[in-house]
Design a protein around this motif. Structure first.
Motif, mmCIF file in Angstrom:
data_model
loop_
_atom_site.group_PDB
_atom_site.id
_atom_site.type_symbol
_atom_site.label_atom_id
_atom_site.label_comp_id
_atom_site.label_asym_id
_atom_site.label_seq_id
_atom_site.Cartn_x
_atom_site.Cartn_y
_atom_site.Cartn_z
ATOM 1 N N ALA A 1 0.842 -1.201 0.000
ATOM 2 C CA ALA A 1 0.000 0.000 0.000
ATOM 3 C C ALA A 1 0.872 1.244 0.000
ATOM 4 C CB ALA A 1 -0.944 -0.007 1.200
ATOM 5 N N GLY B 1 2.122 4.469 -2.759
ATOM 6 C CA GLY B 1 1.400 5.249 -3.762
ATOM 7 C C GLY B 1 1.058 4.424 -4.996
ATOM 8 N N GLY C 1 2.943 -2.958 6.840
ATOM 9 C CA GLY C 1 2.977 -1.902 7.848
ATOM 10 C C GLY C 1 1.752 -1.014 7.699
ATOM 11 N N GLY D 1 6.206 3.039 3.388
ATOM 12 C CA GLY D 1 7.417 2.623 2.661
ATOM 13 C C GLY D 1 8.081 3.827 2.010
ATOM 14 N N THR E 1 7.098 5.640 -0.325
ATOM 15 C CA THR E 1 6.187 6.745 -0.606
ATOM 16 C C THR E 1 6.303 7.812 0.481
ATOM 17 O OG1 THR E 1 4.677 5.314 -1.810
ATOM 18 C CG2 THR E 1 3.748 7.366 -0.930
ATOM 19 N N ILE F 1 10.715 14.615 -5.615
ATOM 20 C CA ILE F 1 11.024 15.308 -6.872
ATOM 21 C C ILE F 1 10.243 14.678 -8.019
ATOM 22 C CG2 ILE F 1 12.832 15.899 -8.534
ATOM 23 C CD1 ILE F 1 14.790 15.878 -6.149
ATOM 24 N N VAL G 1 2.336 -10.060 3.722
ATOM 25 C CA VAL G 1 2.103 -11.178 2.805
ATOM 26 C C VAL G 1 3.342 -12.054 2.890
ATOM 27 C CG1 VAL G 1 1.926 -11.813 0.375
ATOM 28 C CG2 VAL G 1 0.561 -9.916 1.287
ATOM 29 N N ALA H 1 5.670 -3.871 -4.261
ATOM 30 C CA ALA H 1 6.270 -3.892 -2.921
ATOM 31 C C ALA H 1 7.653 -3.239 -2.877
ATOM 32 C CB ALA H 1 6.342 -5.318 -2.400
ATOM 33 N N HIS I 1 11.024 -4.682 -1.342
ATOM 34 C CA HIS I 1 10.797 -6.060 -0.921
ATOM 35 C C HIS I 1 10.253 -6.949 -2.035
ATOM 36 C CE1 HIS I 1 11.264 -4.140 2.980
ATOM 37 N NE2 HIS I 1 11.552 -5.334 3.442
ATOM 38 N N GLN J 1 19.048 7.188 1.408
ATOM 39 C CA GLN J 1 18.823 8.067 2.551
ATOM 40 C C GLN J 1 18.440 9.474 2.108
ATOM 41 O OE1 GLN J 1 21.694 7.498 5.875
ATOM 42 N NE2 GLN J 1 22.975 6.561 4.309
ATOM 43 N N ALA J 2 17.837 10.177 3.027
ATOM 44 C CA ALA J 2 17.556 11.596 2.817
ATOM 45 C C ALA J 2 17.621 12.268 4.174
ATOM 46 C CB ALA J 2 16.181 11.786 2.195
ATOM 47 N N TRP K 1 16.840 9.653 7.417
ATOM 48 C CA TRP K 1 16.184 8.346 7.426
ATOM 49 C C TRP K 1 16.565 7.619 6.147
ATOM 50 C CZ3 TRP K 1 14.062 13.060 6.461
ATOM 51 C CH2 TRP K 1 13.524 13.254 5.191
ATOM 52 N N LYS L 1 7.822 10.211 -8.646
ATOM 53 C CA LYS L 1 7.339 11.048 -9.757
ATOM 54 C C LYS L 1 6.429 10.279 -10.698
ATOM 55 C CE LYS L 1 11.618 11.611 -11.223
ATOM 56 N NZ LYS L 1 12.311 10.590 -10.404
HETATM 57 C C1 LIG Z 1 15.115 8.620 0.617
HETATM 58 C C2 LIG Z 1 14.377 8.449 -0.684
HETATM 59 C C3 LIG Z 1 14.265 9.533 -1.549
HETATM 60 C C4 LIG Z 1 13.586 9.395 -2.760
HETATM 61 N N1 LIG Z 1 13.426 10.486 -3.542
HETATM 62 C C5 LIG Z 1 12.673 10.417 -4.668
HETATM 63 C C6 LIG Z 1 12.395 11.586 -5.413
HETATM 64 O O1 LIG Z 1 12.817 12.692 -5.063
HETATM 65 N N2 LIG Z 1 11.637 11.475 -6.536
HETATM 66 C C7 LIG Z 1 11.162 10.260 -6.945
HETATM 67 O O2 LIG Z 1 10.514 10.210 -7.978
HETATM 68 N N3 LIG Z 1 11.374 9.128 -6.229
HETATM 69 C C8 LIG Z 1 12.128 9.177 -5.097
HETATM 70 N N4 LIG Z 1 12.343 8.045 -4.356
HETATM 71 C C9 LIG Z 1 11.838 6.748 -4.836
HETATM 72 C C10 LIG Z 1 10.364 6.601 -4.505
HETATM 73 O O3 LIG Z 1 10.154 6.824 -3.130
HETATM 74 C C11 LIG Z 1 9.851 5.206 -4.850
HETATM 75 O O4 LIG Z 1 10.270 4.819 -6.136
HETATM 76 C C12 LIG Z 1 8.333 5.168 -4.820
HETATM 77 O O5 LIG Z 1 7.822 5.842 -3.704
HETATM 78 C C13 LIG Z 1 7.881 3.740 -4.807
HETATM 79 O O6 LIG Z 1 6.502 3.705 -4.509
HETATM 80 P P1 LIG Z 1 5.817 2.327 -4.214
HETATM 81 O O7 LIG Z 1 4.411 2.603 -3.933
HETATM 82 O O8 LIG Z 1 6.149 1.381 -5.321
HETATM 83 O O9 LIG Z 1 6.636 1.779 -2.967
HETATM 84 P P2 LIG Z 1 6.420 1.926 -1.376
HETATM 85 O O10 LIG Z 1 5.838 3.217 -1.001
HETATM 86 O O11 LIG Z 1 7.722 1.528 -0.751
HETATM 87 O O12 LIG Z 1 5.333 0.829 -1.116
HETATM 88 C C14 LIG Z 1 5.613 -0.548 -1.049
HETATM 89 C C15 LIG Z 1 4.840 -1.098 0.112
HETATM 90 O O13 LIG Z 1 4.925 -2.515 0.091
HETATM 91 C C16 LIG Z 1 4.865 -2.948 1.412
HETATM 92 N N5 LIG Z 1 5.356 -4.329 1.496
HETATM 93 C C17 LIG Z 1 6.602 -4.783 1.258
HETATM 94 N N6 LIG Z 1 6.664 -6.114 1.463
HETATM 95 C C18 LIG Z 1 5.429 -6.512 1.812
HETATM 96 C C19 LIG Z 1 4.857 -7.775 2.172
HETATM 97 N N7 LIG Z 1 5.573 -8.896 2.194
HETATM 98 N N8 LIG Z 1 3.540 -7.807 2.501
HETATM 99 C C20 LIG Z 1 2.794 -6.683 2.489
HETATM 100 N N9 LIG Z 1 3.274 -5.462 2.167
HETATM 101 C C21 LIG Z 1 4.577 -5.391 1.839
HETATM 102 C C22 LIG Z 1 5.718 -1.957 2.170
HETATM 103 O O14 LIG Z 1 5.397 -1.932 3.553
HETATM 104 C C23 LIG Z 1 5.379 -0.649 1.462
HETATM 105 O O15 LIG Z 1 4.403 0.111 2.131
HETATM 106 C C24 LIG Z 1 13.038 8.133 -3.138
HETATM 107 C C25 LIG Z 1 13.152 7.042 -2.251
HETATM 108 C C26 LIG Z 1 13.806 7.191 -1.042
HETATM 109 C C27 LIG Z 1 13.896 6.018 -0.113
#
Ligand SMILES: Cc1cc2nc3c(=O)[nH]c(=O)nc-3n(C[C@H](O)[C@H](O)[C@H](O)COP(=O)(O)OP(=O)(O)OC[C@H]3O[C@@H](n4cnc5c(N)ncnc54)[C@H](O)[C@@H]3O)c2cc1C
Ligand SMILES: [Zn+2]
Lengths: 99, 417
Positions: free
Chosen positions: B40, B42, B66, B71, B73, B79, B208, B238, B241, B261-262, B337, B371
């Motif tokens: 869950a 973005g 969680g 995560g 997001t 950016i 999961v 995910a 992960h 990190q940021a 973090w 983004k």
């Molecule tokens: C410090 C930092 C700075 C960044 N800066 C930028 C930026 O400036 N611009 C940009 O475009 N991108 C940036 N990114 C990258 C961006 O954050 C990610 O690419 C994007 O948010 C991924 O979104 P998501 O929804 O796929 O992942 P997430 O938000 O990580 O969601 C994945 C979810 O899966 C869940 N999950 C994992 N394993 C399991 C399981 N076994 N069972 C159930 N749930 C599970 C996690 O708990 C998590 O909530 C940055 C990342 C970091 C860490």
């Protein structure tokens, strides 16, 4: 800051002296032209990326300059062992050595 | 769901904000769903939202180990830009920027998308040449990006140090004006609220543990901390992960997970008007609406799931920032973090079908997938609903690592985010 034991220098030193060099024990194919696309994919790109003990290569760049292998727990970032390149893959599980 | 508008804000303000209804219920899993989305963030919540709003598929659960948005997001530096080199990437990221523009209206939730412009600094001849090549390629693809001289860059971003005596003198910059930032949490919350209002279950604190398959190889459902949940389709989103989750379905991926990190400074008055990134000194910076400087750079060198990362990298990042912006020499940093990012060999995402029937994956966004959130979620929902990729994500297959048709943004050396 990670503390890493160089098996050649036999010293435990800060991470800043070392560079990471990816997953260990990925053997270069003996006869590259005989490989299928699937085998190339697996050799070049697929990685085990485990959550837990990971066999990996490090290089003591700002020290002896040599490559060695390590097993590190990717959850705690703690090194379980390090050993010279060329030695067989360290078997798991590894009991943590007291430092 | 209460719609947010001036009237409902006023009414609730007068009531002391005690009467707001919850934005989404804390759902418990049902025995079976048409689609289960793992993760869950973005991307996962967005996919659920578009499944419900555009494809009429509402028997959907989004499951997270969680809390939603906890995560990457909720950890990223927000950016948003689309000036990537290759045609495939330009289409995907520009699709996302198109959706960003109206996302607050679409979701009735203020995601605070701010087109403040992203400036990429050139510090050497190679930078100048490759940025100009990027600019031309972008413009051919209809993506805005233009070249600024040193003086123009200084006008656009007054805190910039353009002294020719700087260790890394600025030689010019590429500017994407449509680029900017958004409020990361609000993106997760807005999609969650919109999806829940259309009947999607959001199940939190429920890891999961495995993807289960039928005898014919197709997906049967997911094993979770709250028991087995049957699903006609499973979609994994995910992030860091993904390897671990997909391995349980027997799918090995070309991914490695690194800490990224940021850090943020103490909040100060508005002093920094845009986003600045620098490849050569390896750091980037913007100022949040709260007033904190938001600073980041590249990943730690080693793979890890520790969501922490090492201090040497923070030191390197800050050294780079104070080099380009001496004005921030004495700023105090408030906190730092890490998040775990899933990196592919060509630095492009994997978004589509998998070798397992009815199992879909959206991963490999690495350091730069925030983004893409609305665009990726939109085409991921399409792929899940129709069991075939949308034309925009069709090139982002898993097979490209076998066929060799990489989308090599890594070699194109656009910066990380
Ligand atoms: C410090 C930092 C700075 C960044 N800066 C930028 C930026 O400036 N611009 C940009 O475009 N991108 C940036 N990114 C990258 C961006 O954050 C990610 O690419 C994007 O948010 C991924 O979104 P998501 O929804 O796929 O992942 P997430 O938000 O990580 O969601 C994945 C979810 O899966 C869940 N999950 C994992 N394993 C399991 C399981 N076994 N069972 C159930 N749930 C599970 C996690 O708990 C998590 O909530 C940055 C990342 C970091 C860490
Ligand atoms: Zn050594």
């Amino acid at each position: 800051m990670l503390l890493i034991h160089c098996p050649y220098c036999d010293e435990t030193l800060p991470e800043a002296e070392f560079t990471y060099a990816g997953e260990a024990h990925i053997a270069r194919p003996a006869d590259p032209s005989a490989l299928s696309d699937e085998e190339w994919e697996s050799y070049l790109f697929i990685r085990s990326n485990p959550r837990g003990p990971h066999h990996e290569r490090w290089r003591h760049l700002h020290g002896c300059g040599r490559f060695f292998n390590a097993v590190r727990d990717t959850v705690s970032d703690r090194f379980l062992t390090t050993y010279p390149a060329g030695q067989p893959r360290a078997a798991l599980p590894i009991k943590e050595a007291a430092e | 769901m209460t719609r947010f508008n001036a009237f409902s804000l006023l009414k609730n303000a007068l009531g002391g904000h005690r009467n707001w209804t919850e934005q989404w219920p804390d759902s418990q899993p049902r025995a079976e769903y048409d689609v289960v989305i793992v993760g869950a963030g973005g991307h996962g919540l967005g996919a659920a939202y578009y499944l419900a709003s555009q494809h009429g598929i509402t028997n959907v659960a989004v499951i997270d180990k969680g809390w939603l948005g906890g995560g990457n997001t909720g950890r990223n530096t927000t950016i948003i830009r689309s000036n990537y080199l290759y045609d495939e990437s330009a289409r995907l990221y520009d699709h996302a920027v198109d959706l960003w523009e109206n996302l607050s209206q679409e979701l009735n939730y203020n995601v605070m998308y701010s087109r403040r412009g992203v400036l990429m600094l050139a510090h050497n001849v190679h930078d100048v040449q490759s940025f100009k090549r990027h600019i031309h390629a972008n413009r051919l693809n209809g993506v805005d990006n233009r070249w600024l001289t040193v003086q123009e860059a200084k006008e656009y971003c007054p805190p910039l140090n353009i002294s020719p005596n700087a260790r890394y003198p600025v030689m010019g910059a590429a500017l994407q004006e449509r680029a900017g930032t958004a409020r990361h949490d609000a993106v997760a919350w807005g999609y969650a609220r919109g999806a829940a209002a259309r009947g999607v279950d959001i199940i939190q604190n429920c890891p999961v543990t495995a993807i289960r398959r039928n005898a014919d190889g197709s997906v049967a459902g997911v094993e979770t901390a709250k028991g087995f949940i049957r699903a006609k389709k499973v979609a994994v989103s995910a992030a860091g992960h993904t390897s671990v989750v997909m391995q349980t379905a027997g799918v090995r991926l070309p991914l490695e997970s690194y800490p990224l990190q940021a850090l943020v400074s103490e909040p100060v008055k508005p002093c920094f008007p845009c986003v600045v990134m620098s490849n050569a000194v390896h750091a980037y910076i913007s100022q949040s609406d709260k007033g904190e400087l938001v600073i980041g750079s590249g990943t730690d060198q080693y793979t890890s799931y520790s969501q922490r990362g090492g201090l040497p990298l923070i030191e390197h990042t800050i050294a780079a920032i104070t080099e380009v912006f001496p004005i921030f020499n004495r700023m105090r940093m408030l906190r730092k973090w890490g998040g775990i990012v899933d990196v592919t060999p060509d630095r492009s995402a994997i978004l589509g079908k998998t070798p397992v029937p009815n199992l879909y994956v959206n991963c490999g966004w690495g350091t730069g997938g925030f983004k893409a959130t609305p665009g990726a979620a939109h085409v991921f929902a399409w792929t899940i609903a129709k069991d075939e990729p949308h034309p925009i994500n069709a090139p982002f297959t898993l097979e490209r690592f076998r066929s060799g048709r990489l989308i090599d943004e890594a070699a194109a050396a656009a910066v990380a985010h």
